[in-house]
Design an enzyme around this catalytic site. Structure first.
Site, PDB file in Angstrom:
ATOM      1  N   GLY A   8      29.914  42.388  23.533  1.00 32.46           N
ATOM      2  CA  GLY A   8      29.313  43.619  23.063  1.00 32.46           C
ATOM      3  C   GLY A   8      27.960  43.843  23.716  1.00 32.46           C
ATOM      4  O   GLY A   8      27.660  43.283  24.773  1.00 32.46           O
ATOM      5  N   CYS A   9      27.131  44.631  23.075  1.00 31.86           N
ATOM      6  CA  CYS A   9      25.793  44.921  23.606  1.00 31.86           C
ATOM      7  C   CYS A   9      25.037  43.633  23.882  1.00 31.86           C
ATOM      8  O   CYS A   9      24.930  42.764  23.024  1.00 31.86           O
ATOM      9  CB  CYS A   9      25.027  45.770  22.599  1.00 31.86           C
ATOM     10  N   PHE A  10      24.498  43.499  25.092  1.00 31.18           N
ATOM     11  CA  PHE A  10      23.844  42.239  25.448  1.00 31.18           C
ATOM     12  C   PHE A  10      22.530  42.001  24.711  1.00 31.18           C
ATOM     13  O   PHE A  10      22.024  40.895  24.699  1.00 31.18           O
ATOM     14  CB  PHE A  10      23.652  42.082  26.951  1.00 31.18           C
ATOM     15  N   MET A  51      26.000  50.208  22.996  1.00 30.59           N
ATOM     16  CA  MET A  51      24.712  50.574  22.423  1.00 30.59           C
ATOM     17  C   MET A  51      24.432  52.026  22.719  1.00 30.59           C
ATOM     18  O   MET A  51      25.063  52.610  23.588  1.00 30.59           O
ATOM     19  CB  MET A  51      23.594  49.704  23.001  1.00 30.59           C
TER      20      MET A  51
END
Length: 222
Positions: A54-56, A1
């Site tokens: 990936g981005c949480f 991100m």
């Protein structure tokens, strides 16, 4: 991100964010994976699973809309407690993956169901050490089984998806041993729900939530 501090988080609206990919392109990544052939037996009323994909923000955002999920927490898994801090994890040198701890009611949704959702709309299991616009080992696609049974189900499901040629490239999702789960900073928790119009969310994560609703309506919770 996109990297940010808690004070600058809502100010990042530059062209680079919009350049990642269009909502339609992100939505096109969804794949309706087959139901798992192997599921674990129901034991108790609560179970915990940890997913990295990936981005949480997006991982938490999707799982929070799944029926039977009791709670979700964004955090870091795979490294030490001393380095479980956003700016340090973002260097990609700590061993951590951005991850989400999911507590669920196995009477309503089992681990195999969550795996199906994970592989269908949350992660692209063919991307190594990245997801979409985010690069680095901290964004790897990884599972952290919390029991021997979860590990068995996860391995069997990956083998099933591979045999079915569900994806056009090899699955690189890793099964890893957790060194502990460390909750992320408060400003990361439920970021998607609190910031639905944030550019990164609109482009990369809301399409995943929409795909959950579209592909798995029986699992959808508003």
């Amino acid at each position: 991100m996109t990297r940010f501090t808690p004070f600058a988080a809502l100010l990042v609206v530059g062209a680079a964010v919009f350049a990642f990919r269009s909502p339609s392109a992100a939505s096109d990544l969804a794949v309706r994976a087959p139901a798992a052939a192997l599921a674990e037996p129901i034991v108790g009323n609560r179970e915990t699973a940890i997913f990295a994909g990936g981005c949480f923000w997006g991982v938490q955002g999707v799982f929070s809309h799944v029926k039977g999920v009791v709670s979700t927490t964004a955090g870091y898994t795979g490294g030490k407690a001393s380095t479980a801090e956003y700016e340090t994890v973002s260097t990609g040198t700590t061993g951590h993956a951005e991850s989400v701890k999911v507590v669920f009611d196995p009477h309503q949704v089992n681990y195999a169901d969550l795996l199906r959702i994970y592989f269908s709309v949350i992660t692209d299991p063919t991307e190594l050490n990245r997801q979409g616009p985010d690069e680095g080992t901290q964004y790897r696609s990884a599972l952290f089984p919390q029991s021997a049974t979860q590990a068995k189900v996860a391995r069997a499901y990956i083998s099933q998806l591979t045999a079915a040629r569900t994806y056009s490239a090899p699955i690189v999702t890793r099964l890893e041993t957790s060194q502990g789960f460390f909750a992320a900073e408060g400003y990361h928790q439920n970021f998607l729900a609190r910031n639905p119009d944030y550019p990164y969310i609109v482009i990369n994560d809301r399409p995943k939530v929409d795909a959950l609703h579209r592909i798995f309506p029986q699992s959808w919770r508003a």
